[in-house]
Design a protein around this motif. Structure first.
Motif, PDB file in Angstrom:
ATOM      1  N   PHE B  82       0.818  -1.216   0.000  1.00 50.33           N
ATOM      2  CA  PHE B  82       0.000   0.000   0.000  1.00 50.33           C
ATOM      3  C   PHE B  82       0.851   1.266   0.000  1.00 50.33           C
ATOM      4  CE2 PHE B  82      -4.657  -0.936   0.853  1.00 50.33           C
ATOM      5  CZ  PHE B  82      -4.569  -2.239   0.410  1.00 50.33           C
ATOM      6  N   TYR B  86       1.471   3.814  -3.677  1.00 50.43           N
ATOM      7  CA  TYR B  86       0.712   4.942  -3.117  1.00 50.43           C
ATOM      8  C   TYR B  86      -0.182   5.649  -4.148  1.00 50.43           C
ATOM      9  CZ  TYR B  86      -0.019   9.130  -0.230  1.00 50.43           C
ATOM     10  OH  TYR B  86      -0.575  10.147   0.492  1.00 50.43           O
ATOM     11  N   THR B  87       0.438   6.147  -5.215  1.00 44.08           N
ATOM     12  CA  THR B  87      -0.324   6.969  -6.166  1.00 44.08           C
ATOM     13  C   THR B  87      -1.411   6.153  -6.861  1.00 44.08           C
ATOM     14  OG1 THR B  87       1.651   8.291  -6.486  1.00 44.08           O
ATOM     15  CG2 THR B  87      -0.089   8.542  -8.118  1.00 44.08           C
ATOM     16  N   LEU B  89      -2.948   3.550  -5.745  1.00 43.35           N
ATOM     17  CA  LEU B  89      -4.028   3.238  -4.819  1.00 43.35           C
ATOM     18  C   LEU B  89      -4.948   4.431  -4.590  1.00 43.35           C
ATOM     19  CD1 LEU B  89      -2.278   0.857  -2.372  1.00 43.35           C
ATOM     20  CD2 LEU B  89      -4.543   0.528  -3.320  1.00 43.35           C
ATOM     21  N   TYR B  90      -4.347   5.630  -4.521  1.00 38.34           N
ATOM     22  CA  TYR B  90      -5.219   6.791  -4.325  1.00 38.34           C
ATOM     23  C   TYR B  90      -6.070   7.080  -5.559  1.00 38.34           C
ATOM     24  CZ  TYR B  90      -4.088   7.806   0.423  1.00 38.34           C
ATOM     25  OH  TYR B  90      -4.000   7.714   1.787  1.00 38.34           O
ATOM     26  N   LEU B  92      -7.252   4.769  -7.484  1.00 39.92           N
ATOM     27  CA  LEU B  92      -8.315   3.780  -7.346  1.00 39.92           C
ATOM     28  C   LEU B  92      -9.350   4.247  -6.328  1.00 39.92           C
ATOM     29  CD1 LEU B  92      -9.420   0.838  -7.756  1.00 39.92           C
ATOM     30  CD2 LEU B  92      -7.906   0.137  -5.917  1.00 39.92           C
ATOM     31  N   LEU B  93      -8.848   4.737  -5.218  1.00 42.03           N
ATOM     32  CA  LEU B  93      -9.728   5.169  -4.141  1.00 42.03           C
ATOM     33  C   LEU B  93     -10.624   6.334  -4.573  1.00 42.03           C
ATOM     34  CD1 LEU B  93     -10.442   4.945  -1.136  1.00 42.03           C
ATOM     35  CD2 LEU B  93      -8.701   6.653  -0.710  1.00 42.03           C
ATOM     36  N   PHE B  94     -10.006   7.345  -5.181  1.00 43.09           N
ATOM     37  CA  PHE B  94     -10.810   8.493  -5.610  1.00 43.09           C
ATOM     38  C   PHE B  94     -11.850   8.060  -6.638  1.00 43.09           C
ATOM     39  CE2 PHE B  94      -7.179  11.248  -4.101  1.00 43.09           C
ATOM     40  CZ  PHE B  94      -7.911  11.863  -3.106  1.00 43.09           C
TER      41      PHE B  94
END
Lengths: 435, 345
Positions: B82, B86-87, B89-90, B92-94
């Motif tokens: 994770f 980092y980038t 995953l964010y 994906l999250l957004f």
């Protein structure tokens, strides 16, 4: 901005924003379930309309609660890598249990409820909202057991260079965690109660759907009074536990610099952190010792008993605590006032106005409460075991600053839209009675 | 039992969680990707939202649980993966946040402009997760530049190599076909004809990319090595290929549910193929195999794994039971009359 501060701020933004939506989810799901149950038992259509009306507001609110919750699970790994490595054996399993026991149940049955009005029998449909409410509250329990462990770690052993689980029962029945649960969840119920009372008051003052909102009001008035009182008593017990387990947090909550026997309680002060003193203070003698340790002569440790690098930010903790307690007192009084007028709320327009203006205040109180819990725990990420500064991931400042800014902008926009929708549908009132 | 046994149990469960997630959320992500291409008017758009409405949220919980299980069973892998990705995953999250909000908000205001806005975000919010998940898994199959301290030595752009992008395209195509077959099963009339036609065209591309990916994996990844050691594992790629071949077979016979299930078999078989090929790695290092995170060097303590196993044994069947009940209750055929009193969105 350095990686540590950007990550801290990002976690704060994510947690505080998430917590704008969670409390209403916890309480309004139960209130909706209660309204629907009254409908199933009595056949009174107004209660079906109440379940639909409050349930719709619950759904609008729920949407943001869910999507912002995923952020928090991600962040432990993305931004707090060494925390995840060091305590994942305990903390990770609690999160996984939360997902397995609660998230599936919640997400499945909220959809069953929203889509099932015409497809399920009234009883099964009512069961769906109860299961949703149950799941939300189970979720709160496990996440607070996880947070309770960060506040007061128990049942672990340091082995293989990390904290490993030694006694699962000790972690699950951690007294601190349960007191936190019994504090946070009733606080969410109070917030939800004032939400229903506030919206009902707005319509009642406009003489809109009077019979409908009188019914909603009556249930919520009883509910809010019960939980406001409970919260006040429980808050005291929780505070006592903090006094025993987290002396630095207690000292910061009270802006107490010197260790004293028979310590006074500070009603008001302007803490001066640089010079380790309070600029101006109003004190009540011996009260703090009495409240914290149930003896007027008990010794209370002051901040100076701890090295400066182990003290939490004093001003933030001190003021958040006072805002929370002050508002909590007001909630007790106002909810008793509403309880007294529960059969005929229209006889006191002043009370109705007070309820409308009070609607946002529980949000402030509950966020202030989290400020005390989390900021007051600093500089520790796990109290006494691991410092926040040791937990942060090896990232570049640019990476974290970019996501932090993205969160602020993105959440601000979503928050505005969601609260606008909530207000829109709250003002619109229930669907008209079907002819 | 030995620690090893529980580590292997959790490796299998880890694979199962991902596979179930792709099979379930895959069709609603696919529906989102297809929305702007197949729906011609508001009624058709509403039918598509209605077809995924009761399910998408529960489906997404499998992703959260897969993440949670990684944290609980293999905390070091969770921590390194994770923070390293980092980038990605964010992003994906957004995308997932946008998507969830879009589904909930679009029906709340009666305005075509408002709906178009959220339709667009629903599309983006479905496309990006499919792409990122495909790219991420292809990179994991290939190995990532992880040093001995678990520090990621690559960059976000280094994740976008040709093999990984092929994985991203594969996920987009597989989810699109999966979504199209689900929608064809749920929806009547002219829209279904269009969906069936699009599914058949997309299937051709899907078949080419799946075969290409399996072959490139032979050259670019060590995934097939485990298959030589334990030939029984060939059932997984076999399942994937059989599922792939059955999709057009059932589409041509208008057996929509069977076509959807075949697509599910493909996704299940494909995921199992990849995960079985990784064993015992979870996050292989391309710099030095010694630095790879495996189920043996990154797992939780025996006690935690045991407790988690008990929880999984009790609760996963319960979850599957009520999930199945929900699918049975809400898998009705969506007609115009249904839409007129539609609940939810």
């Amino acid at each position: 901005m350095d990686v540590l501060w950007a990550s801290r701020l990002q976690f704060a933004v994510a947690a505080f924003f998430h917590f704008l939506f969670v409390p209403l989810t916890l309480g309004l799901s139960l209130l909706t379930a209660i309204y629907e149950t009254i409908y199933v038992k009595t056949g009174d259509e107004d209660y079906k309309r109440a379940a639909r009306f409050w349930g719709r507001l619950f759904l609008i609110n729920f949407a943001l609660g869910v999507v912002t919750g995923i952020t928090l699970e991600f962040q432990f790994g993305t931004n707090w890598r060494y925390y995840s490595e060091y305590v994942g054996d305990i903390f990770g399993s609690l999160l996984a249990i939360e997902a397995t026991l609660a998230f599936f149940l919640e997400s499945t049955f909220i959809a069953v409820w929203a889509f099932g009005w015409n497809r399920l029998s009234p009883k099964v449909h009512c069961l769906a909202i109860w299961l949703t409410a149950l799941a939300s509250n189970i979720s709160a329990l496990w996440i607070l057991i996880a947070n309770g462990w960060m506040q007061h770690p128990v049942g672990y052993v340091i082995r293989n260079g990390r904290a490993e689980l030694q006694d699962f029962a000790a972690v699950v029945f951690n007294k601190f965690a349960w007191l936190e649960f019994l504090h946070t969840v009733p606080a969410a119920y109070v917030l939800s109660g004032f939400f229903v009372l506030g919206v009902s008051a707005w319509h009642l003052l406009r003489k809109n759907e009077v019979e409908f909102f009188r019914k909603s009001f009556r249930v919520a008035a009883v509910w809010t009074a019960v939980f406001s009182l409970f919260l006040f008593v429980e808050g005291h017990l929780h505070g006592t536990e903090v006094a025993h387990t987290q002396p630095t947090k207690l000292a910061a909550m009270e802006a107490l610099w010197e260790t004293e026997k028979g310590a006074p309680w500070t009603l008001f002060a302007i803490p001066d952190e640089k010079n380790e003193r309070n600029l101006f203070e109003i004190k009540i003698p011996k009260l703090l010792s009495l409240l914290a340790f149930h003896s007027t002569e008990a010794e209370v440790k002051g901040l100076k008993a701890f090295p400066p690098e182990e003290r939490p930010p004093v001003n933030l903790t001190f003021w958040s605590f006072r805002i929370m307690v002050g508002l909590g007192l007001w909630f007790v009084l106002l909810s008793l006032w509403a309880f007294k007028n529960r059969e005929n709320p229209l006889q006191s327009p002043r009370m109705l106005k007070a309820l409308i203006f009070t609607l946002p205040l529980p949000y402030i109180a509950i966020e202030a409460g989290w400020m005390v819990a989390e900021v007051g725990r600093q500089p520790w990420i796990v109290y006494g075991l691991m410092k926040t500064a040791e937990a942060v991931s090896p990232l570049s400042p640019v990476q974290v600053t970019v996501t932090l800014l993205a969160f602020v902008v993105f959440y601000a926009v979503l928050g505005v839209i969601d609260f606008w929708l909530l207000a829109h549908y709250a003002r619109k009132g229930p669907e008209p009675v079907k002819a | 039992m030995e620690h090893n046994v529980f580590q292997i149990i959790w490796f299998v469960l880890w694979g199962v969680l991902w596979a179930v997630y792709f099979v379930l959320d895959g069709f609603d992500l696919g529906a989102g990707i297809l929305l702007p291409c197949v729906a011609k008017n508001e009624t058709e758009r509403r039918a598509i939202y209605q077809a995924v409405g009761p399910f998408w949220d529960g489906n997404e919980v499998w992703l959260i649980t897969a993440g949670g299980a990684t944290f609980a069973a293999f905390p070091k892998t969770y921590a390194v993966m994770f923070s390293g990705l980092y980038t990605a995953l964010y992003l994906l999250l957004f995308a997932l946040i946008i998507r969830g909000v879009a589904i909930e908000f679009r029906g709340k205001v009666e305005s075509p402009g408002w709906r178009r806005f959220w339709d667009f975000l629903f599309w983006i919010g479905s496309l990006i997760p499919a792409l990122i998940l495909g790219v991420a898994f292809a990179n994991i199959f290939k190995g990532l530049p992880i040093d001995e301290k678990g520090l990621f030595r690559g960059s976000f752009l280094s994740l976008l190599n040709p093999y990984a992008l092929l994985g991203g395209v594969l996920f987009i195509l597989a989810f699109s076909v999966h979504g199209a077959t689900w929608l064809a099963y749920r929806i009547n009339g002219e829209l279904r004809e269009r969906l069936a036609r699009d599914a058949k065209i997309l299937w051709i591309f899907e078949a080419v990319v799946v075969v290409a990916f399996l072959l490139f994996s032979l050259k670019l990844t060590p995934l097939w090595n485990n298959y030589l050691k334990a030939p029984i594992l060939f059932v997984f790629p076999l399942l994937a290929v059989v599922g792939l071949l059955l999709i057009p077979y059932f589409l041509n016979r208008e057996r929509w549910l069977a076509a959807f299930l075949s697509s599910g078999a493909l996704i299940l078989g494909f995921t199992a193929w990849g995960v079985a090929g990784l064993f015992p790695n979870l996050f292989p290092s391309s710099l030095n195999p010694e630095w790879s995170l495996t189920i043996f060097n990154s797992s939780s303590s025996p006690l935690t794994l045991k407790i988690m196993t008990v929880v999984a044994v009790i609760f996963v069947p319960i979850v599957l039971a009520y999930t199945f009940w929900t699918y049975r209750t809400f898998s009705y055929r969506i007609t115009k009359e249904e839409l007129s009193y539609a609940e939810g969105y």
